[in-house]
Design a protein around this motif. Structure first.
Motif, mmCIF file in Angstrom:
data_model
loop_
_atom_site.group_PDB
_atom_site.id
_atom_site.type_symbol
_atom_site.label_atom_id
_atom_site.label_comp_id
_atom_site.label_asym_id
_atom_site.label_seq_id
_atom_site.Cartn_x
_atom_site.Cartn_y
_atom_site.Cartn_z
ATOM 1 N N LYS A 170 -8.999 -4.618 -5.325
ATOM 2 C CA LYS A 170 -9.336 -3.204 -5.331
ATOM 3 C C LYS A 170 -8.739 -2.500 -4.112
ATOM 4 O O LYS A 170 -8.675 -1.272 -4.057
ATOM 5 N N ALA A 171 -8.333 -3.282 -3.110
ATOM 6 C CA ALA A 171 -7.756 -2.738 -1.885
ATOM 7 C C ALA A 171 -6.592 -3.610 -1.452
ATOM 8 O O ALA A 171 -6.559 -4.813 -1.712
ATOM 9 N N ASP A 172 -5.642 -2.991 -0.774
ATOM 10 C CA ASP A 172 -4.487 -3.710 -0.239
ATOM 11 C C ASP A 172 -4.607 -3.923 1.268
ATOM 12 O O ASP A 172 -3.939 -4.787 1.828
ATOM 13 N N ASP A 218 -8.355 5.019 -1.582
ATOM 14 C CA ASP A 218 -8.768 4.187 -2.716
ATOM 15 C C ASP A 218 -8.322 2.741 -2.560
ATOM 16 O O ASP A 218 -9.005 1.815 -3.028
ATOM 17 N N ARG A 219 -7.167 2.518 -1.888
ATOM 18 C CA ARG A 219 -6.640 1.166 -1.742
ATOM 19 C C ARG A 219 -6.805 0.620 -0.317
ATOM 20 O O ARG A 219 -6.221 -0.398 0.037
ATOM 21 N N THR A 220 -7.623 1.306 0.498
ATOM 22 C CA THR A 220 -7.921 0.825 1.843
ATOM 23 C C THR A 220 -9.427 0.685 1.984
ATOM 24 O O THR A 220 -10.163 1.648 1.749
#
Length: 495
Positions: free
Chosen positions: A62-64, A369-371
């Motif tokens: 869900k996150a990078d 959203d991705r952090t």
């Protein structure tokens, strides 16, 4: 050099935390033994699923990128994210009546209140998941660095092997997002010249994974740009010989006979990574002076604020895990054993705007959203109780009194492990959501949906796309991402 030589008062601090000097010495000896074992360890081998015949499957990420905002020293939840009944300072007031020394303020979430002094954070709580039921074990003796080791690795020290930091797990399992940017970056914590420095070094490491997965340490964010530039006067051709020279240094090192081939190669790969960074344009990500004056001002002029700005730049450039800390030093910052109210008032002024601005900046750039942004500490604090009800931990307060006599008495001065708060932004978590609760009256323990360190780590790993049961064979024993692979993610926090 002993930490008390830098901070004379730290001597008593360390003794009371461990009970006696010999206990701390034994603890340090055990940590040293595990570090030596790490140098001797061969390459860890990834194991399959714990259930025979099945395959280890990682969840969809869900996150990078993960940014941990670390409030080192014991952030009191009732003074921050979980305010209780407030009573202002009054000479003669019984301390047993005091639960919070700040009034509550409204947030952008209907019915949700946090503590006065966090007005900027209050304005972004509609993007947050607030866990109010995080709990830590008492561990018998409460030593900050011991609890920080547990929080950052998921394992209670000492261990027979050097447990990797959660940032090292992400670097190892997920790999770099950008081949040039170090995947694990640590901002704001000095590892020399501070109390309990050896204990801090014990968990700020890649552990048995090796040096290449350890942290890139940046104690002072405003000096980060200098950390990624070759020494002045160093010619490119001269610097190109670094690998050969470094290999020679390793071969001549007195530790050579104790280092496995894998650990040596890991050190050399770490050196190669540093060389790639030094010769890359990506190193500009470390230079916060390249930001506009308006942006720099929006994070405030403090070291922590600059660290949050640097974290945003590094996340933007491809770092995998970034930790920004207010820094742990005995009796400073969140380590409030007296003058708690005044100290926390100051700290709120230092952290409120940078945290909120980091969230806004990430959102504005389409990165939130991705952090996964996490705000956490090793434990909470209470006015009366040390540890948890019934704990045998020694009372750490230096402002002991039954009734308030002066301002130094006013504040939460005892370590409290029965219930604290963690705030999460982005990374697939819900917006404007509160998970769990603590009691409204003392003891302020978690009374609804408690979340252990093991399960919190499982939640973080799940958000990042790592199975909490991931394990490596280390010297013929399995070592898991969460203790014995038992961590269960709190799926209710995800949207």
């Amino acid at each position: 050099m002993h930490p008390s030589e830098f901070y004379p008062e730290a001597e008593g601090h360390l003794l009371t935390h461990c009970g006696k000097k010999e206990t701390r010495r034994a603890f340090l000896k055990a940590l040293s033994a595990s570090s030596l074992a790490a140098l001797m360890a061969n390459e860890p081998r990834l194991l399959g699923a714990t259930t025979p015949g099945t395959k280890l499957v990682h969840p969809t990420a869900k996150a990078d990128c993960c940014i941990l905002i670390w409030m080192a020293g014991g952030m009191a939840a009732p003074e921050m994210w979980d305010p209780k009944r407030y009573l202002p300072f009054e000479v003669g007031l019984p301390v047993e009546k005091i639960l919070s020394t700040f009034p509550a303020i409204p947030t952008t979430v209907d019915g949700l209140k946090i503590s006065q002094g966090l007005e900027q954070c209050a304005s972004v709580m509609d993007r947050a998941t607030l866990i109010r039921s995080h709990v830590q074990p008492d561990l018998g003796n409460i030593l900050h660095s011991r609890h920080q080791y547990h929080w950052h690795t998921g394992y209670v020290p000492p261990q027979t092997v050097a447990a990797p930091h959660i940032g090292a797990w992400m670097a190892k399992v997920l790999g770099p997002r950008n081949q040039v940017i170090p995947p694990f970056i640590n901002i704001g914590q000095r590892l020399e010249g501070v109390g309990e420095q050896e204990e801090l070094k014990a968990f700020t490491t890649g552990g048995f994974f090796g040096a290449e997965f350890g942290p890139f340490n940046l104690p002072y964010p405003e000096e980060a740009a200098r950390s990624v530039k070759p020494p002045e006067g160093m010619e490119p051709g001269r610097f190109a010989n670094r690998y050969k020279a470094y290999r020679k240094l390793i071969d001549q090192s007195p530790q050579r006979d104790f280092m496995s081939d894998y650990q040596q190669e890991s050190m050399l790969r770490s050196m190669d990574s540093a060389q790639r960074l030094l010769s890359s344009k990506d190193k500009d990500a470390f230079d916060i002076s390249l930001e506009s004056k308006e942006t720099i001002a929006s994070y405030g002029d403090g070291r922590f604020g600059r660290g949050c700005l640097l974290a945003r730049r590094l996340a933007e450039s491809g770092a995998r895990y970034i930790e920004v800390t207010t820094e742990y030093v005995p009796f400073l910052h969140w380590d409030t054993h007296e003058n708690g109210h005044e100290t926390v008032k100051r700290l709120k002024g230092e952290v409120d705007r940078p945290i909120a601005q980091l969230v806004r900046d990430l959102e504005m750039r389409g990165m939130l959203d991705r952090t996964l942004v996490i705000v956490a500490s090793e434990f909470s604090r209470d006015m009366m109780i040390e540890g948890v009800p019934g704990s045998e931990a020694r009372d750490q307060s230096r402002a002991k009194t039954d009734k308030l006599q002066e301002m130094k008495h006013y504040g939460l001065h005892r370590h409290f492990t029965g219930g604290t708060s963690v705030v999460m932004f982005g990374g697939g978590t819900k917006k404007g959501y509160v998970h769990g609760a603590t009691a409204d009256e003392r003891p302020l323990v978690a009374v609804k949906d408690p979340v252990s360190i093991m399960d919190l780590h499982a939640t973080i790993f799940t958000a990042m796309g790592i199975n909490p049961k991931t394990a490596y064979d280390v010297e013929k024993r399995p070592f898991y991402a969460t203790e014995d692979g038992h961590g269960k993610p709190v799926m209710g926090v995800f949207a």
